[in-house]
Motif scaffolding. Structure first.
Motif, short mmCIF file in Angstrom:
data_model
loop_
_atom_site.label_atom_id
_atom_site.label_comp_id
_atom_site.label_asym_id
_atom_site.label_seq_id
_atom_site.Cartn_x
_atom_site.Cartn_y
_atom_site.Cartn_z
N SER A 1 -9.11 2.51 -7.21
CA SER A 1 -10.15 2.05 -6.27
C SER A 1 -9.70 2.28 -4.83
O SER A 1 -10.49 2.71 -3.98
CB SER A 1 -10.45 0.57 -6.49
N TYR A 2 -8.44 1.99 -4.54
CA TYR A 2 -7.93 2.16 -3.17
C TYR A 2 -8.03 3.63 -2.76
O TYR A 2 -8.48 3.94 -1.65
CB TYR A 2 -6.48 1.70 -3.08
N ILE A 3 -7.62 4.54 -3.66
CA ILE A 3 -7.65 5.97 -3.33
C ILE A 3 -9.08 6.43 -3.08
O ILE A 3 -9.37 7.17 -2.13
CB ILE A 3 -7.00 6.79 -4.46
N LYS B 1 -10.31 4.44 0.38
CA LYS B 1 -9.59 4.66 1.63
C LYS B 1 -9.27 6.13 1.91
O LYS B 1 -9.01 6.49 3.07
CB LYS B 1 -8.28 3.86 1.62
N LYS B 2 -9.24 6.96 0.88
CA LYS B 2 -8.96 8.39 1.03
C LYS B 2 -7.72 8.65 1.90
O LYS B 2 -7.81 9.23 2.99
CB LYS B 2 -10.16 9.12 1.62
N ASN C 1 -8.54 16.05 -4.26
CA ASN C 1 -7.79 17.04 -3.49
C ASN C 1 -6.89 16.41 -2.42
O ASN C 1 -6.76 16.93 -1.30
CB ASN C 1 -8.75 18.05 -2.83
N ILE C 2 -6.29 15.29 -2.76
CA ILE C 2 -5.35 14.61 -1.86
C ILE C 2 -3.92 15.01 -2.26
O ILE C 2 -3.57 14.97 -3.44
CB ILE C 2 -5.52 13.08 -1.95
N PRO C 3 -3.11 15.39 -1.30
CA PRO C 3 -1.72 15.77 -1.61
C PRO C 3 -0.97 14.65 -2.34
O PRO C 3 -1.20 13.46 -2.07
CB PRO C 3 -1.11 16.05 -0.24
N ILE C 4 -0.09 15.04 -3.24
CA ILE C 4 0.68 14.08 -4.05
C ILE C 4 2.16 14.27 -3.77
O ILE C 4 2.64 15.40 -3.61
CB ILE C 4 0.40 14.30 -5.55
N ALA C 5 2.90 13.18 -3.73
CA ALA C 5 4.35 13.25 -3.55
C ALA C 5 5.03 12.43 -4.64
O ALA C 5 4.69 11.27 -4.85
CB ALA C 5 4.75 12.72 -2.17
N MET C 6 5.96 13.05 -5.36
CA MET C 6 6.78 12.35 -6.35
C MET C 6 8.03 11.85 -5.61
O MET C 6 8.84 12.66 -5.15
CB MET C 6 7.17 13.27 -7.49
N GLY D 1 1.53 13.31 6.77
CA GLY D 1 0.26 12.61 6.97
C GLY D 1 0.44 11.36 7.80
O GLY D 1 1.56 10.86 7.98
N GLN D 2 -0.66 10.83 8.31
CA GLN D 2 -0.63 9.63 9.15
C GLN D 2 -0.93 8.37 8.35
O GLN D 2 -0.51 7.28 8.70
CB GLN D 2 -1.64 9.76 10.29
N ASN D 3 -1.66 8.54 7.27
CA ASN D 3 -2.08 7.39 6.46
C ASN D 3 -1.62 7.63 5.02
O ASN D 3 -2.23 8.39 4.28
CB ASN D 3 -3.60 7.23 6.52
N ILE D 4 -0.53 6.98 4.64
CA ILE D 4 0.11 7.24 3.35
C ILE D 4 -0.07 6.06 2.42
O ILE D 4 0.11 4.90 2.81
CB ILE D 4 1.63 7.50 3.53
N LEU D 5 -0.41 6.36 1.17
CA LEU D 5 -0.44 5.33 0.14
C LEU D 5 0.75 5.56 -0.80
O LEU D 5 0.96 6.67 -1.28
CB LEU D 5 -1.74 5.40 -0.68
N ALA D 6 1.52 4.51 -1.04
CA ALA D 6 2.63 4.58 -1.99
C ALA D 6 2.36 3.62 -3.14
O ALA D 6 1.98 2.47 -2.93
CB ALA D 6 3.94 4.23 -1.31
N VAL D 7 2.53 4.10 -4.36
CA VAL D 7 2.34 3.29 -5.56
C VAL D 7 3.70 3.15 -6.23
O VAL D 7 4.24 4.12 -6.77
CB VAL D 7 1.33 3.93 -6.53
N ILE D 8 4.28 1.95 -6.16
CA ILE D 8 5.60 1.71 -6.74
C ILE D 8 5.59 0.40 -7.52
O ILE D 8 4.71 -0.44 -7.33
CB ILE D 8 6.71 1.65 -5.67
N GLY D 9 6.56 0.21 -8.38
CA GLY D 9 6.67 -1.04 -9.11
C GLY D 9 6.96 -2.18 -8.16
O GLY D 9 7.73 -2.02 -7.21
#
Length: 396
Positions: free
Chosen positions: A34-36, A39-40, A115-120, A207-215
């Motif tokens: 939902s956030y992605i 908020k894009k 089409n949002i860039p992904i970072a592992m 990027g200027q607005n980064i979302l991180a998904v972590i435990g």
């Protein structure tokens, strides 16, 4: 009450939103997707490495496992630990209905769709396991793998309290937290180092607005390291924890020192104590090494030829740092009990059940490797100690 833990931090003009997820929770999947969508963000960073993501999306990757090469590279312990962790993950998914890490996979899939860039941003699991393995003695490794196996084979149901705890940690962290007391190096590698690694990798994203998904278990540590790196209190260089340390000269020296001491003690027994004493010491060496390695192979369900090989090979390989008893017995076991296609296909499922574990020829080979190595190592120390009483030079 929502399980979501969301933190927003601005560093050097960039906005980082970090969602601490429950690894076993349908709610977490909804939260991140939902956030992605709403908020894009410019980039979606997830607590995964390429290998773990591939494992999630391609469960059959174990079918490509070259068990012979694994044994030759002395990686039996690592593969066994990895398989047990993976089987625990699948087992939890069946009991709770959501596989650990599904929220990470969902975040990646939603980002790809938009089409949002992904970072592992997590460290490769192979590096993490190798570093944890490397920092422990044989006793520590035995404790580590024994507890993993015990967790994997337990048939008890999970209480609601245990499930809530598991929701807050990854499959690796939840199973190994109990080691932090008597094996602090495990916690250091699995938790502390990864907090620092994830923080540095997150700051390297574009990027200027980064979302991180972590435990959620990593949330506090990652935030702390991000702030320290951004303020210059801590270096963002993580090269020291990004690779497996090569065995130093001291480690190599010790690997040759023990066999050298054993040989010297045997020679001294023959020289100073005579043929009778020398034979007694040599016999003790062969019996203890061979018998315990063979017993370990029996416990692992090894073939009779493998058991006999263990008895013959262990006294010899214990004096050769370059070849271990487990490598020899594992290769013999694979030769006399060749794996079937079904063994490859069912690796994950079979690793979660004791009876199936022993039926699977690949897993049984890894057990042979593990138990014969432990037996031979114990035999080395027991036989070495027996020399003290058998030889008049070393005291009776």
């Amino acid at each position: 009450m929502s399980s979501k833990t969301e933190k927003t931090i601005e560093l050097n003009g960039r906005k980082f939103t970090i969602i601490g997820t429950a690894h076993i929770s349908a709610e977490s999947i909804e939260e991140v997707t939902s956030y992605i969508s709403e908020k894009k963000p410019d980039c979606v960073a997830v607590e995964l490495d390429e290998k773990r993501y591939e494992s999630m999306t391609n469960p059959s990757e174990w079918a490509n496992l070259d068990i012979v090469q694994v044994l030759k590279n002395n990686e039996g312990f690592l593969i066994l630990a990895n398989l047990v962790l993976a089987s625990f993950q699948r087992r939890m998914g069946k009991k709770i209905g959501v596989h650990p890490g599904d929220e990470m996979k969902a975040a990646v899939n939603r980002a790809k769709m938009m089409n949002i860039p992904i970072a592992m941003i997590d460290r490769p699991i192979s590096v993490t396991l190798r570093r944890a393995w490397q920092k422990n003695s044989l006793v520590g490794k035995t404790k580590l793998l024994s507890t993993l196996l015990a967790n994997s084979f337990t048939s008890s149901e999970f209480s609601s309290e245990q499930i809530e705890t598991l929701k807050k940690t990854s499959e690796m962290d939840s199973m190994l937290t109990e080691f932090s007391g008597f094996l602090p190096s495990v916690k250091e590698v699995l938790i502390d180092e990864r907090d620092r690694y994830i923080a540095a990798k997150l700051l390297q994203t574009e990027g200027q607005n980064i979302l991180a998904v972590i435990g959620v278990g990593h949330l506090a540590g990652v935030l702390k390291h991000m702030e320290k790196i951004a303020s210059g209190q801590e270096s963002g260089d993580i090269s020291d924890i990004s690779t497996v340390e090569k065995s130093g000269s001291k480690t190599k020296f010790l690997g040759f020192l023990i066999p050298a001491i054993i040989i010297a003690m045997l020679a001294a027994g023959f020289y100073f104590g005579g043929i009778k004493t020398g034979k007694a010491m040599l016999g003790s060496w062969i019996i203890w090494n061979g018998l315990l390695a063979a017993l370990g192979t029996v416990l692992a369900g090894g073939h009779i030829i493998t058991i006999l090989t263990a008895f013959v090979a262990a006294p010899i390989t214990s004096l050769c740092p370059l070849v271990g008893a487990g490598m020899v017995t594992g290769l013999v076991q694979i030769f006399v009990c060749k794996p079937k296609v079904s063994d490859m296909e069912n690796l994950h499922d079979d690793a979660a059940n004791l009876k199936s574990f022993y039926k699977n020829r690949i897993l049984r080979c890894l057990l042979v490797f593990f138990f014969s190595t432990i037996g031979s190592s114990l035999g080395t120390f027991i036989a070495g100690a027996s020399f003290l009483s058998l030889s008049g030079i070393f005291g009776k």
